[in-house]
Design a protein around this motif. Structure first.
Motif, PDB file in Angstrom:
ATOM      1  N   CYS A 140     -42.789  96.170 -27.714  1.00 14.79           N
ATOM      2  CA  CYS A 140     -42.509  97.189 -26.707  1.00 14.79           C
ATOM      3  C   CYS A 140     -42.346  96.579 -25.321  1.00 14.79           C
ATOM      4  O   CYS A 140     -43.028  95.614 -24.966  1.00 14.79           O
ATOM      5  N   MET A 141     -41.435  97.192 -24.538  1.00 14.52           N
ATOM      6  CA  MET A 141     -41.179  96.717 -23.180  1.00 14.52           C
ATOM      7  C   MET A 141     -41.319  97.870 -22.194  1.00 14.52           C
ATOM      8  O   MET A 141     -41.201  99.037 -22.555  1.00 14.52           O
ATOM      9  N   GLU A 142     -41.545  97.512 -20.946  1.00 13.65           N
ATOM     10  CA  GLU A 142     -41.721  98.509 -19.890  1.00 13.65           C
ATOM     11  C   GLU A 142     -41.335  97.856 -18.575  1.00 13.65           C
ATOM     12  O   GLU A 142     -41.225  96.632 -18.474  1.00 13.65           O
ATOM     13  N   ASP A 143     -41.083  98.687 -17.556  1.00 14.14           N
ATOM     14  CA  ASP A 143     -40.792  98.124 -16.239  1.00 14.14           C
ATOM     15  C   ASP A 143     -41.997  97.333 -15.777  1.00 14.14           C
ATOM     16  O   ASP A 143     -43.135  97.839 -15.792  1.00 14.14           O
ATOM     17  N   GLY A 144     -41.776  96.086 -15.362  1.00 19.13           N
ATOM     18  CA  GLY A 144     -42.872  95.185 -15.023  1.00 19.13           C
ATOM     19  C   GLY A 144     -43.559  95.545 -13.722  1.00 19.13           C
ATOM     20  O   GLY A 144     -43.168  96.471 -13.010  1.00 19.13           O
ATOM     21  N   VAL A 145     -44.597  94.795 -13.414  1.00 21.50           N
ATOM     22  CA  VAL A 145     -45.366  95.010 -12.192  1.00 21.50           C
ATOM     23  C   VAL A 145     -44.997  93.943 -11.170  1.00 21.50           C
ATOM     24  O   VAL A 145     -44.492  92.883 -11.502  1.00 21.50           O
ATOM     25  N   GLY A 146     -45.234  94.244  -9.902  1.00 15.22           N
ATOM     26  CA  GLY A 146     -45.024  93.259  -8.846  1.00 15.22           C
ATOM     27  C   GLY A 146     -43.593  92.796  -8.703  1.00 15.22           C
ATOM     28  O   GLY A 146     -43.322  91.656  -8.314  1.00 15.22           O
ATOM     29  N   LEU A 203     -41.429  92.202 -11.038  1.00 10.35           N
ATOM     30  CA  LEU A 203     -41.044  91.237 -12.060  1.00 10.35           C
ATOM     31  C   LEU A 203     -39.983  91.773 -13.013  1.00 10.35           C
ATOM     32  O   LEU A 203     -39.537  91.085 -13.905  1.00 10.35           O
ATOM     33  N   GLY A 204     -39.553  93.022 -12.804  1.00 11.98           N
ATOM     34  CA  GLY A 204     -38.527  93.577 -13.661  1.00 11.98           C
ATOM     35  C   GLY A 204     -39.067  94.014 -15.010  1.00 11.98           C
ATOM     36  O   GLY A 204     -40.265  94.147 -15.209  1.00 11.98           O
ATOM     37  N   ARG A 205     -38.153  94.222 -15.958  1.00 11.86           N
ATOM     38  CA  ARG A 205     -38.550  94.693 -17.276  1.00 11.86           C
ATOM     39  C   ARG A 205     -39.319  93.598 -18.009  1.00 11.86           C
ATOM     40  O   ARG A 205     -38.926  92.431 -17.996  1.00 11.86           O
ATOM     41  N   ALA A 206     -40.425  93.973 -18.638  1.00 11.85           N
ATOM     42  CA  ALA A 206     -41.284  92.970 -19.272  1.00 11.85           C
ATOM     43  C   ALA A 206     -41.910  93.546 -20.532  1.00 11.85           C
ATOM     44  O   ALA A 206     -41.935  94.761 -20.736  1.00 11.85           O
ATOM     45  N   TYR A 207     -42.399  92.667 -21.388  1.00 10.91           N
ATOM     46  CA  TYR A 207     -43.112  93.109 -22.580  1.00 10.91           C
ATOM     47  C   TYR A 207     -44.437  93.751 -22.182  1.00 10.91           C
ATOM     48  O   TYR A 207     -45.095  93.310 -21.237  1.00 10.91           O
ATOM     49  N   CYS A 208     -44.825  94.771 -22.923  1.00 15.58           N
ATOM     50  CA  CYS A 208     -46.078  95.470 -22.620  1.00 15.58           C
ATOM     51  C   CYS A 208     -47.286  94.561 -22.807  1.00 15.58           C
ATOM     52  O   CYS A 208     -48.306  94.721 -22.134  1.00 15.58           O
ATOM     53  N   MET A 209     -47.189  93.608 -23.736  1.00 16.22           N
ATOM     54  CA  MET A 209     -48.253  92.631 -23.938  1.00 16.22           C
ATOM     55  C   MET A 209     -47.689  91.243 -23.707  1.00 16.22           C
ATOM     56  O   MET A 209     -46.682  90.866 -24.298  1.00 16.22           O
ATOM     57  N   SER A 210     -48.314  90.491 -22.826  1.00 16.19           N
ATOM     58  CA  SER A 210     -47.798  89.179 -22.451  1.00 16.19           C
ATOM     59  C   SER A 210     -48.085  88.125 -23.517  1.00 16.19           C
ATOM     60  O   SER A 210     -48.885  88.324 -24.430  1.00 16.19           O
ATOM     61  N   LYS A 211     -47.426  86.986 -23.366  1.00 12.37           N
ATOM     62  CA  LYS A 211     -47.794  85.806 -24.147  1.00 12.37           C
ATOM     63  C   LYS A 211     -49.073  85.228 -23.540  1.00 12.37           C
ATOM     64  O   LYS A 211     -49.527  85.676 -22.492  1.00 12.37           O
ATOM     65  N   LEU A 212     -49.644  84.230 -24.203  1.00 11.23           N
ATOM     66  CA  LEU A 212     -50.828  83.585 -23.646  1.00 11.23           C
ATOM     67  C   LEU A 212     -50.448  82.840 -22.378  1.00 11.23           C
ATOM     68  O   LEU A 212     -49.470  82.085 -22.361  1.00 11.23           O
ATOM     69  N   CYS A 213     -51.216  83.039 -21.322  1.00 10.92           N
ATOM     70  CA  CYS A 213     -50.983  82.343 -20.067  1.00 10.92           C
ATOM     71  C   CYS A 213     -51.269  80.856 -20.250  1.00 10.92           C
ATOM     72  O   CYS A 213     -52.277  80.478 -20.859  1.00 10.92           O
ATOM     73  N   GLY A 214     -50.393  80.014 -19.716  1.00  5.76           N
ATOM     74  CA  GLY A 214     -50.548  78.578 -19.857  1.00  5.76           C
ATOM     75  C   GLY A 214     -51.702  77.997 -19.063  1.00  5.76           C
ATOM     76  O   GLY A 214     -52.043  76.822 -19.240  1.00  5.76           O
ATOM     77  N   ILE A 215     -52.316  78.787 -18.185  1.00  2.00           N
ATOM     78  CA  ILE A 215     -53.459  78.321 -17.411  1.00  2.00           C
ATOM     79  C   ILE A 215     -54.770  78.866 -17.969  1.00  2.00           C
ATOM     80  O   ILE A 215     -55.647  78.125 -18.394  1.00  2.00           O
ATOM     81  N   CYS A 216     -54.916  80.198 -17.980  1.00  2.00           N
ATOM     82  CA  CYS A 216     -56.197  80.796 -18.374  1.00  2.00           C
ATOM     83  C   CYS A 216     -56.323  81.040 -19.871  1.00  2.00           C
ATOM     84  O   CYS A 216     -57.398  81.372 -20.368  1.00  2.00           O
ATOM     85  N   ASN A 217     -55.185  80.879 -20.603  1.00  2.00           N
ATOM     86  CA  ASN A 217     -55.190  81.023 -22.063  1.00  2.00           C
ATOM     87  C   ASN A 217     -55.623  82.414 -22.513  1.00  2.00           C
ATOM     88  O   ASN A 217     -56.330  82.575 -23.502  1.00  2.00           O
TER      89      ASN A 217
END
Length: 202
Positions: free
Chosen positions: A130-136, A138-152
């Motif tokens: 699922c996708m939705e209009d992003g925050v900040g 950032l445009g259209r984005a997935y509702c659930m992100s991938k794992l962040c490369g910093i905080c995991n």
């Protein structure tokens, strides 16, 4: 005895936006802590536990057999998570039925023993389609992100957006990594990539 009220347990020993890769590794004994966690998941439906964040040292084992008890615990935790009716808040898909709630594959070390469809902040659930209009902005984005490369960790679009680095193809939470425009190719890249003398796109 385990508590029925606990929803989140974070054993990473790091704050928000910090890497869980600590050196030296924190002295959290898998052998000593697992019986406590077992007492919580053994309550089954009476347990309110939604999210468990494990120390990196536990998750990045070279060989599962070095801590078979941890793997067995993950198997029980996966069973607990999948025993509930968990649906995507956008499309109502049954996530416990169609997704692995917990990543059990060791093919990608930094993903092992992380939760797939649960926001590490608000603990709400979204599928990975699922996708939705992003925050900040950032445009259209997935509702659930991938794992962040910093905080995991992964986050829903309500709690944080995500940046994709045009240099290393890693994904980052904006609060975890500043992105800068590459002077050679104009793509947005993480600081690690913009600091390199040669751009891979040129």
């Amino acid at each position: 005895l385990g508590s029925t009220m606990i929803e989140k347990i974070d054993l990473s020993l790091v704050g928000d936006h910090e890497s869980p890769d600590l050196s030296p590794a924190p002295p959290i004994s898998c052998t000593e802590v697992l019986p406590i966690l077992d007492s919580i998941i053994d309550m089954g439906g009476a347990s309110s536990l939604k999210l468990l964040v494990f120390p990196t040292e536990w998750r990045e084992l070279e060989d599962i057999s070095t801590c078979q008890d941890f793997y067995d615990f993950l198997d029980g935790y996966q069973e607990l998570l999948c025993s509930r009716v968990v649906t995507c808040l956008k499309c109502d898909e049954n996530l416990a039925e169609d997704y692995r709630m917990l990543e059990m594959s060791t093919d990608i070390k930094h993903e092992y023993a992380t939760q797939n469809v649960t926001c590490y902040d608000c603990m709400k659930h979204y599928c990975q389609n699922c996708m939705e209009d992003g925050v900040g902005g950032l445009g259209r984005a997935y509702c659930m992100s991938k794992l962040c490369g910093i905080c995991n960790r992964r986050y829903c679009f309500h709690c944080s957006g995500e940046w994709s680095c045009g240099g290393c193809d890693e994904w980052f939470r904006p609060d975890c990594m500043d992105m800068k425009q590459c002077a050679q190719c104009d793509e947005n890249k993480c600081i690690n990539c913009t600091s390199k003398r040669k751009c891979r796109n040129n």
